[in-house]
Design a protein around this motif. Structure first.
Motif, PDB file in Angstrom:
ATOM      1  N   THR A  32       0.841  -1.195   0.000  1.00 52.85           N
ATOM      2  CA  THR A  32       0.000   0.000   0.000  1.00 52.85           C
ATOM      3  C   THR A  32       0.877   1.246   0.000  1.00 52.85           C
ATOM      4  N   THR A  33       0.218   2.388  -0.138  1.00 56.15           N
ATOM      5  CA  THR A  33       0.926   3.668  -0.159  1.00 56.15           C
ATOM      6  C   THR A  33       0.216   4.652   0.763  1.00 56.15           C
ATOM      7  N   PHE A  34       0.984   5.395   1.530  1.00 57.37           N
ATOM      8  CA  PHE A  34       0.436   6.504   2.324  1.00 57.37           C
ATOM      9  C   PHE A  34       0.858   7.796   1.636  1.00 57.37           C
ATOM     10  N   ASP A  35      -0.144   8.599   1.256  1.00 63.17           N
ATOM     11  CA  ASP A  35       0.207   9.821   0.511  1.00 63.17           C
ATOM     12  C   ASP A  35      -0.371  11.067   1.169  1.00 63.17           C
ATOM     13  N   HIS A  36      -0.557  11.016   2.498  1.00 67.04           N
ATOM     14  CA  HIS A  36      -1.256  12.112   3.165  1.00 67.04           C
ATOM     15  C   HIS A  36      -0.409  12.775   4.254  1.00 67.04           C
ATOM     16  N   VAL A  37       0.872  12.434   4.316  1.00 61.78           N
ATOM     17  CA  VAL A  37       1.685  12.945   5.421  1.00 61.78           C
ATOM     18  C   VAL A  37       2.924  13.696   4.922  1.00 61.78           C
ATOM     19  N   GLY A  38       2.846  14.202   3.713  1.00 61.37           N
ATOM     20  CA  GLY A  38       3.936  15.028   3.211  1.00 61.37           C
ATOM     21  C   GLY A  38       5.132  14.203   2.766  1.00 61.37           C
ATOM     22  N   ALA A  39       6.274  14.871   2.684  1.00 61.61           N
ATOM     23  CA  ALA A  39       7.501  14.256   2.167  1.00 61.61           C
ATOM     24  C   ALA A  39       8.231  13.530   3.297  1.00 61.61           C
ATOM     25  N   PRO A  40       8.384  12.224   3.196  1.00 56.94           N
ATOM     26  CA  PRO A  40       9.029  11.479   4.288  1.00 56.94           C
ATOM     27  C   PRO A  40      10.547  11.604   4.239  1.00 56.94           C
ATOM     28  N   TRP A  41      11.049  12.650   4.856  1.00 53.76           N
ATOM     29  CA  TRP A  41      12.508  12.817   4.928  1.00 53.76           C
ATOM     30  C   TRP A  41      13.124  11.741   5.796  1.00 53.76           C
ATOM     31  N   SER A  42      12.453  11.421   6.890  1.00 61.10           N
ATOM     32  CA  SER A  42      12.979  10.419   7.816  1.00 61.10           C
ATOM     33  C   SER A  42      11.815   9.631   8.386  1.00 61.10           C
ATOM     34  N   LEU A  43      12.039   8.335   8.577  1.00 57.56           N
ATOM     35  CA  LEU A  43      11.030   7.449   9.155  1.00 57.56           C
ATOM     36  C   LEU A  43      11.588   6.809  10.414  1.00 57.56           C
ATOM     37  N   CYS A  44      10.693   6.550  11.370  1.00 55.61           N
ATOM     38  CA  CYS A  44      11.093   5.764  12.534  1.00 55.61           C
ATOM     39  C   CYS A  44       9.882   4.998  13.033  1.00 55.61           C
ATOM     40  N   ILE A  45      10.053   3.706  13.278  1.00 58.32           N
ATOM     41  CA  ILE A  45       9.000   2.890  13.868  1.00 58.32           C
ATOM     42  C   ILE A  45       9.428   2.545  15.288  1.00 58.32           C
ATOM     43  N   THR A  46       8.556   2.804  16.241  1.00 56.07           N
ATOM     44  CA  THR A  46       8.907   2.488  17.628  1.00 56.07           C
ATOM     45  C   THR A  46       9.146   0.993  17.743  1.00 56.07           C
ATOM     46  N   PRO A  47      10.195   0.590  18.460  1.00 54.54           N
ATOM     47  CA  PRO A  47      10.569  -0.823  18.432  1.00 54.54           C
ATOM     48  C   PRO A  47       9.643  -1.722  19.248  1.00 54.54           C
ATOM     49  N   GLY A  48       8.821  -1.151  20.111  1.00 49.91           N
ATOM     50  CA  GLY A  48       8.043  -2.003  20.982  1.00 49.91           C
ATOM     51  C   GLY A  48       8.860  -2.370  22.208  1.00 49.91           C
ATOM     52  N   PRO A  49       8.560  -3.411  22.954  1.00 49.66           N
ATOM     53  CA  PRO A  49       7.539  -4.419  22.616  1.00 49.66           C
ATOM     54  C   PRO A  49       6.125  -3.857  22.694  1.00 49.66           C
ATOM     55  N   GLY A  50       5.246  -4.528  21.999  1.00 52.11           N
ATOM     56  CA  GLY A  50       3.866  -4.102  21.998  1.00 52.11           C
ATOM     57  C   GLY A  50       3.546  -3.239  20.796  1.00 52.11           C
ATOM     58  N   HIS A  51       2.558  -2.383  20.995  1.00 51.24           N
ATOM     59  CA  HIS A  51       2.013  -1.588  19.905  1.00 51.24           C
ATOM     60  C   HIS A  51       3.101  -0.696  19.297  1.00 51.24           C
ATOM     61  N   GLN A  52       3.171  -0.702  17.989  1.00 53.60           N
ATOM     62  CA  GLN A  52       4.180   0.105  17.309  1.00 53.60           C
ATOM     63  C   GLN A  52       3.543   1.316  16.630  1.00 53.60           C
ATOM     64  N   TYR A  53       4.314   2.407  16.588  1.00 54.74           N
ATOM     65  CA  TYR A  53       3.886   3.612  15.889  1.00 54.74           C
ATOM     66  C   TYR A  53       4.941   3.987  14.854  1.00 54.74           C
ATOM     67  N   LEU A  54       4.451   4.673  13.835  1.00 56.23           N
ATOM     68  CA  LEU A  54       5.342   5.141  12.770  1.00 56.23           C
ATOM     69  C   LEU A  54       5.419   6.662  12.826  1.00 56.23           C
ATOM     70  N   TYR A  55       6.633   7.178  12.908  1.00 53.22           N
ATOM     71  CA  TYR A  55       6.841   8.621  12.816  1.00 53.22           C
ATOM     72  C   TYR A  55       7.439   8.950  11.455  1.00 53.22           C
ATOM     73  N   THR A  56       6.946  10.039  10.871  1.00 50.88           N
ATOM     74  CA  THR A  56       7.534  10.507   9.616  1.00 50.88           C
ATOM     75  C   THR A  56       7.659  12.017   9.669  1.00 50.88           C
ATOM     76  N   SER A  57       8.759  12.512   9.172  1.00 52.78           N
ATOM     77  CA  SER A  57       8.996  13.950   9.201  1.00 52.78           C
ATOM     78  C   SER A  57       8.775  14.553   7.823  1.00 52.78           C
ATOM     79  N   ASN A  58       7.808  15.450   7.733  1.00 54.43           N
ATOM     80  CA  ASN A  58       7.598  16.247   6.515  1.00 54.43           C
ATOM     81  C   ASN A  58       8.445  17.503   6.660  1.00 54.43           C
ATOM     82  N   SER A  59       9.742  17.327   6.517  1.00 54.63           N
ATOM     83  CA  SER A  59      10.685  18.375   6.913  1.00 54.63           C
ATOM     84  C   SER A  59      10.571  19.604   6.034  1.00 54.63           C
TER      85      SER A  59
END
Lengths: 384, 359
Positions: free
Chosen positions: A279-306
């Motif tokens: 799939t594609t996410f096209d609603h959060v601007g330009a992903p200069w940098s990505l980070c996924i929280t390592p967990g354990p448990g629920h993970q989140y994705l951070y993206t910077s529209n720098s």
């Protein structure tokens, strides 16, 4: 500032403790008629976060998710303590290890990698004067605390063990003409399995498979086993499904799904572990940098529209947020505004998110690393 | 792919050894013998602020110390008047026999000898002098053990790459591969000596010849040009000389080792050992020839095995393969075989030296 009036008491407290609070006003305001020829999309908003009035051209650049709720946050002021005569250059990559130590990849006079402790005190330099230090592009720390440096100029990914010794090199630096390699200037399709062309980032799945974002010239994600043996690759230049237009960042979740940041066309492209397009996410601007929280448990994705380095641009006014997302692309919130003051973003190039609700950023323009504390609500993934 | 083919041959040879022996000859069967070996792992102990880059050469001294010549950070380019000047990059370190760091020749960029530009090799001669071969400065330099310069061969160009020049280096030395004779090199790749002290230098990437000098550095002759015929070369990557003065040249691009007499007359060639990138002949009464079929840049897992041979090319056995782990090799560019069962290998693509013990 308006925010300081609202949070005046907290600011006074924070200043006493070396912390500055920020909160953003919700974006929005009265609509203005679009100018001819530069019509923004229907329903576009006229103000960027922070209350900056946008021209129609800038309105078109706003990420679709720009109305996501703000996440309260604060910056730890003057977090990084550099010894005398050691200087950060442009802040490119940041990563922390299991002990909380922080690693920074910076474009100084020479590309350098510094280690700091969890309080921001300088510890040592990693890979001083290494053959792999040509032009910085990032640093990541794997689950075993190995330190991986992405060097765009050397077209190499260098794996340092926790002691700081290079133990595996992916790709090979061009020693033109002295090691027989020609400088490749064009995209290769398919790209050779073991040669990169200005790679941008690296990530791993739980099994230790290595995923390389390659990158500025090629447009592929290459997958290797933990010994560096090529498995497969995916991606080509373009804006279609599974394609990239400047693959600038990569992250892998606990299920092994691979998220590639396509910066120039403002998309995050998601693959499964075998690099099949999902799939594609096209609603959060330009992903200069990505980070996924390592967990354990629920993970989140951070993206910077720098935001770009030039403040006098429409894009600058329309960018500068970091979005917090569910792995399915649902946006939970956003934070940050462009600017040069501490607590603002001056072109974020690296994000670390190992510790829940703590974000480390490296920024290009202000030559710095910043540490932020997030205060998400329950709906934004916060915990009581 | 080739290793897979060799593996299948191994099965074939094992299952029908007698038939294979009759069909292919005994040397091929012998070629399949795997030599058991161990690696000392992280053998070299480096100071905190010194990190190996592409290790081009390793050589032991008579007392077991090691010299390592490698490509470090840089080189740095400086824009001068209409030219680009390049400095630094190559570094020469000494270690003791336990791998403990002893010293560096030239401890800062400005202190390093003028020829240190892009490391290609280091060898220690029978008199214990240390010779470096530098591909970019196109020089071969002889140091004594104190680090004093005793002899220089070739001359570094004044500037690399004149802006606006159609040539790569701005100074003509004949078309690449034309076997230009004389003192100056075009990317020399190795050095060796005979018992009389005569110096043999394969030259190299930009040229395609072997140059012979007397022990005082006086040019005697050179032979070779680009090609695949006898006495021709396609990248003479490495060189070794045996006790009788016979000259062995790793003709890498032609997948062979060519053997010449001391005057450069072609005598024989050794095939079936892949593309030889690094040669070493052990000293002593019973001499052995080692040759590395190193992996190419494009594939860190292709080939990589090292052959042990009699001087006539008969393969005694082979060991190792390409890869990143210990006991695997990343483009071996040099072998030291002062002790025929204790080898040191310099790896370009794994940025390290491995100490190998043959069982």
């Amino acid at each position: 500032m308006k925010t300081r009036c609202i949070y005046g008491v907290a600011v006074a407290l924070a200043m006493a403790t070396g912390i500055t609070l920020f909160a953003q006003t919700p974006a929005g305001g009265a609509q203005t008629p679009p100018a001819g020829g530069q019509a923004p999309p229907a329903g576009a908003q006229t103000q960027a976060p922070g209350g900056v009035t946008l021209t129609p051209a800038a309105q078109r650049l706003l990420p679709k998710a720009v109305n996501a709720p703000d996440i309260k946050y604060e910056v730890v002021r003057d977090f990084l303590k550099l010894p005398p005569n050691v200087y950060m250059g442009e802040g490119i990559g940041v990563a922390s290890n299991s002990k909380g130590h922080i690693f920074v990849n910076t474009c100084a006079q020479q590309t350098r990698n510094f280690e700091f402790d969890e309080k921001g005190n300088f510890v040592r330099e990693i890979g001083k004067d290494s053959y792999g230090n040509v032009f910085c592009h990032g640093i990541r720390v794997d689950a075993q605390d190995n330190i991986w440096v992405i060097d765009e100029g050397a077209s190499s990914i260098i794996k340092y063990n926790p002691q700081g010794r290079a133990v595996m090199i992916l790709g090979r630096r061009i020693g033109f003409p002295y090691n027989g390699m020609e400088p490749p200037v064009k995209e290769a399709n398919p790209a050779p399995p073991y040669i990169f062309n200005r790679p941008t980032d690296v990530a791993w799945d739980a099994a230790g498979n290595i995923f390389v974002a390659d990158g500025y010239v090629n447009s592929r994600i290459a997958k290797y086993d933990k010994y560096g043996k090529f498995i497969k690759q995916a991606g080509s230049r373009g804006s279609g499904p599974g394609q990239f237009n400047l693959l600038h960042a990569i992250a892998v979740d606990a299920q092994g799904n691979v998220y590639g940041g396509s910066r120039s066309d403002q998309r995050i492209v998601v693959f499964d572990n075998d690099l099949n397009y999902k799939t594609t996410f096209d609603h959060v601007g330009a992903p200069w940098s990505l980070c996924i929280t390592p967990g354990p448990g629920h993970q989140y994705l951070y993206t910077s529209n720098s935001n770009p380095d030039n403040q006098d641009t429409e894009l600058h006014k329309a960018s500068g947020q970091i979005f917090k997302m569910e792995l399915d692309g649902t946006v939970l919130g956003k934070f940050g505004v462009p600017g040069k003051e501490q607590g603002q973003f001056s072109t974020v190039h690296g994000i670390d998110c190992r510790v829940p609700n703590e974000i480390l950023t490296t920024e290009i323009v202000e030559w710095r690393l910043q540490k932020f504390i997030l205060h998400p609500t329950a709906a934004q993934g916060g915990t009581k | 792919m080739k290793s897979a083919r060799l593996a299948s041959r191994l099965v074939l040879a094992g299952s029908v050894a007698a038939f294979a022996g009759a069909l292919f000859g005994s040397s091929l069967v012998a070629q399949q013998k795997e030599i058991t070996f161990e690696s000392a792992g992280d053998f070299l102990k480096l100071p905190d602020d010194i990190h190996l880059g592409e290790v081009a050469g390793v050589a032991t001294t008579a007392n077991g110390n090691l010299w390592v010549y490698y490509q470090g950070g840089g080189p740095n380019a400086t824009i001068g008047a209409s030219r680009v000047y390049i400095n630094g990059g190559a570094r020469l370190l000494e270690f003791d026999r336990t791998g403990k760091y002893l010293r560096e020749i030239g401890t800062s960029e400005n202190d390093r000898p003028y020829a240190f530009l892009f490391a290609q090799g280091v060898r220690v001669d029978p008199q214990n002098n240390v010779w470096i071969v530098d591909r970019a400065s196109r020089m071969v330099v002889k140091f004594d053990q104190a680090g004093k310069v005793l002899l220089t061969l070739g001359r570094r160009l004044e500037a690399v790459g004149e802006l606006g020049s159609s040539g790569v280096f701005g100074r003509a030395s004949g078309p690449p591969g034309s076997g230009v004779p004389g003192d100056n090199f075009n990317q020399p790749l190795d050095v060796a000596w005979d018992a009389a002290g005569n110096i043999f230098i394969p030259d190299g990437y930009g040229n395609a010849r072997v140059a012979k000098f007397d022990k005082n550095g006086k040019f005697i002759k050179s032979w070779g040009a680009t090609g695949a015929g006898q006495g021709q070369f396609n990248i003479p990557a490495s060189i070794a000389v045996d006790a009788k003065g016979m000259v062995y040249v790793a003709d890498m691009g032609n997948n062979r080792i060519q053997v010449f007499d001391n005057d450069g007359t072609f005598k024989s060639e050794i095939k079936n050992v892949g593309a030889p990138r690094a040669l070493c002949i052990s000293p002593g009464a019973q001499q052995y020839l080692y040759s590395s079929n190193s992996n190419p840049t494009e594939d860190p897992f292709l080939n990589g095995e090292i052959y042990k041979m009699q001087l006539d090319g008969t393969v005694i056995g082979r060991f190792g393969k390409a890869g990143h782990q210990f006991k695997e090799f990343g483009m071996v560019n040099a072998i030291d075989c002062r002790d025929p069962n204790t080898l040191y290998v310099a790896e370009m693509m794994n940025w390290r030296v491995q100490k190998i013990t043959l069982k």
